[in-house]
Design a protein around this motif. Structure first.
Motif, PDB file in Angstrom:
ATOM      1  N   VAL A   7      36.524  37.998  48.199  1.00  0.00           N
ATOM      2  CA  VAL A   7      37.050  38.007  47.536  1.00  0.00           C
ATOM      3  C   VAL A   7      37.743  39.123  46.743  1.00  0.00           C
ATOM      4  CG1 VAL A   7      38.528  36.602  45.345  1.00  0.00           C
ATOM      5  CG2 VAL A   7      37.349  35.744  47.053  1.00  0.00           C
ATOM      6  N   LEU A  36      45.124  36.988  46.778  1.00  0.00           N
ATOM      7  CA  LEU A  36      45.447  36.304  45.036  1.00  0.00           C
ATOM      8  C   LEU A  36      46.228  36.013  44.616  1.00  0.00           C
ATOM      9  CD1 LEU A  36      41.996  37.166  43.292  1.00  0.00           C
ATOM     10  CD2 LEU A  36      42.154  35.312  44.230  1.00  0.00           C
ATOM     11  N   HIS A  55      43.270  30.948  39.991  1.00  0.00           N
ATOM     12  CA  HIS A  55      42.737  32.057  41.545  1.00  0.00           C
ATOM     13  C   HIS A  55      41.473  30.878  42.030  1.00  0.00           C
ATOM     14  CE1 HIS A  55      44.376  35.785  39.870  1.00  0.00           C
ATOM     15  NE2 HIS A  55      44.977  35.040  40.889  1.00  0.00           N
ATOM     16  N   GLY A  78      32.132  37.802  46.363  1.00  0.00           N
ATOM     17  CA  GLY A  78      33.089  38.760  45.421  1.00  0.00           C
ATOM     18  C   GLY A  78      32.464  39.553  45.328  1.00  0.00           C
ATOM     19  N   GLY A  82      36.306  39.483  41.567  1.00  0.00           N
ATOM     20  CA  GLY A  82      36.558  37.935  41.763  1.00  0.00           C
ATOM     21  C   GLY A  82      35.442  37.432  42.520  1.00  0.00           C
TER      22      GLY A  82
END
Length: 506
Positions: A7, A36, A55, A78, A82
């Motif tokens: 992400v 996203l 998200h 992440g 993210g």
């Protein structure tokens, strides 16, 4: 087999992962870069309201799309913003996630919005004001090509990659930054790995030092399930070193990485080790946040005020004025016939420099008002992150300030600190220092990011003819008093203290 679900951060989409994903796939791993909603062109918003929960649902859906097969481990990665939807999704599916990788980002907390992790403090304040007024919809425009530094260091990113990052950047829905993260606590059981990009800020050693300060909030970082890696690059490793990032992610998935030492385990932490010089065990006179070490001498005496660095977590115990190094400097000053002073200021977070500067100024006035102190003969000695606090004193040196000293200081905000104003920039302020003597103790083995700020300061000081004296510790590291060979450190400490005494008494 490992399934990496990745992400990206603010303004960016799945495209940033292409090179890293290709290298991971070549090893037999599966990779899913999550588009996203409302940010990635592949997933347009169905309504005007896109927030953090939107998200989190995107990432949760990516987890649910992976077939549950024995031996197939899901690793969530992440980067930047993210990490917030990643942690939120892992909290909802903790049994499905084998590990979370925090890629150059903070640690999201329950009830705290992603806004708290925005590095640019001025922008953070503007967005916080919008949130206070209830404005949670709309979008934040993406940065221009020269503005990415406000979100993190672009060190290592090629011009072509930066052009592409800018061209493909998308507005960030405001609700994703302003909606608080809601966690049940289930995510705490998921193993984690932090990947620190040293070109953007802290390395593992600094994190260990923060843990050693004793703040209970950082104790979970010493859990055996938590590991760390470093990458010598800026904030976008997937663009600057995708091969190295892929290797680190594979090692993280295998449970590798450096583990931190719990508080109290092994040797004493750096900040509690003995001062390398023999100093008299003078009693202290404590008043509020200020401690005075007064020599056995008649009449008012000049004073040396020792200003600690930071940020130091609010829960750290003991507080800085009780650290052996800082007490050592104050007692050494007292041995030279001066009043040595230590203090606690409230630099607990990077957003606290204004407050810390006010604390230091108030402490100095308290010291000057003491009848045992010669009010027009004061020196200030700054350390580490406290170096930014020198800017006020360099910009307008008062007549009673006879010398300013600094040991292994940070003399310009680091890339991820978000200090975009003009105030705390000693490299700029030194042009206004006039004849104020500045004694700078320089660590020869300083971290590259901090060393660059010191060199910039020295260059600026030489250009304007500032009264600068350099005292080098060639083999010294950041915090050399308690890290390095005392035989190499002692001569530099004695030389620097002699210079300060000369300026105070001459």
């Amino acid at each position: 087999m490992t399934v990496f679900i990745m992400v990206a951060g603010v303004f960016t989409g799945t495209h940033v992962w292409q090179e890293t994903a290709a290298r991971l796939t070549a090893t037999g791993s599966q990779v899913h870069a999550v588009p996203l909603t409302g940010v990635d062109a592949r997933r347009p918003a169905a309504s005007d309201r896109v927030d953090l929960e939107t998200h989190i649902a995107d990432v949760t859906a990516a987890i649910d799309a992976v077939d549950e097969v024995p031996g197939r481990d899901i690793v969530l990665v992440g980067h930047d913003y993210g990490i917030h939807p990643v942690v939120g999704a892992a909290d909802r599916r903790p049994q499905r996630v084998a590990r979370i990788v925090y890629l150059d980002c903070g640690m999201p907390q329950n009830g705290v919005p992603a806004l708290a992790a925005v590095p640019d403090q001025a922008l953070r304040a503007q967005l916080a004001e919008l949130a206070r007024r209830g404005v949670v919809e709309g979008e934040l425009a993406p940065p221009g090509r020269e503005e990415w530094q406000r979100w993190g260091s672009t060190a290592g990113v090629s011009d072509a990659a930066l052009d592409r990052l800018t061209a493909l950047a998308a507005p960030q829905p405001m609700g994703t930054l302003l909606q608080p993260l809601r966690l049940t606590g289930a995510v705490a059981a998921v193993p984690t790995t932090g990947v620190l990009c040293t070109g953007n800020g802290a390395g593992i050693d600094l994190v260990q030092q923060l843990v050693d300060l004793g703040d209970p909030a950082l104790a979970p970082l010493t859990d055996p399930q938590v590991t760390f890696f470093e990458l010598p690059t800026g904030h976008w490793p997937m663009l600057s070193c995708p091969a190295e990032l892929a290797d680190v992610l594979l090692r993280a998935a295998a449970g590798e990485g450096r583990r931190l030492r719990p508080v109290g385990a092994g040797a004493p932490p750096i900040h509690l080790r003995p001062f390398p010089l023999d100093v008299p065990e003078l009693p202290r006179d404590r008043s509020g946040q200020v401690d005075l070490y007064v020599p056995d001498a008649e009449g008012p005496r000049p004073a040396l005020v020792v200003v600690h660095g930071g940020p130091v977590p609010a829960g750290a115990r003991p507080t800085p004025r009780d650290w052996p190094t800082l007490m050592g400097y104050a007692r050494l000053a007292a041995a030279e016939g001066m009043v040595g002073v230590t203090l606690d200021h409230r630099l607990h977070d990077l957003a606290d420099y204004d407050r810390a500067a006010a604390d230091v100024a108030a402490a100095v006035e308290q010291v000057r008002a003491d009848p045992r102190v010669e009010a027009d003969r004061i020196a200030l000695w700054f350390f580490s992150g406290g170096g930014l606090l020198t800017a006020d004193w360099l910009t307008k040196p008062p007549t009673w300030l006879r010398c300013l000293a600094a040991s292994y200081p940070i003399l310009a905000p680091l890339p991820n600190w978000g200090l975009t104003g003009d105030r705390f920039h000693p490299t700029q302020a030194v042009a206004h220092a006039g004849s104020l003597p500045v004694v700078l103790l320089r660590a020869g083995r300083e971290t590259p990011e901090i060393a660059a700020t010191v060199q910039a300061f020295v260059t600026a000081a030489e250009a304007c003819g500032a009264n600068l004296e350099l005292v080098d510790v060639p083999n010294g590291h950041h915090g050399f008093e308690t890290i390095d060979d005392p035989e190499e450190v002692r001569p530099a400490l004695r030389q620097a203290m002699r210079s300060v005494v000369t300026h105070l008494t001459g």
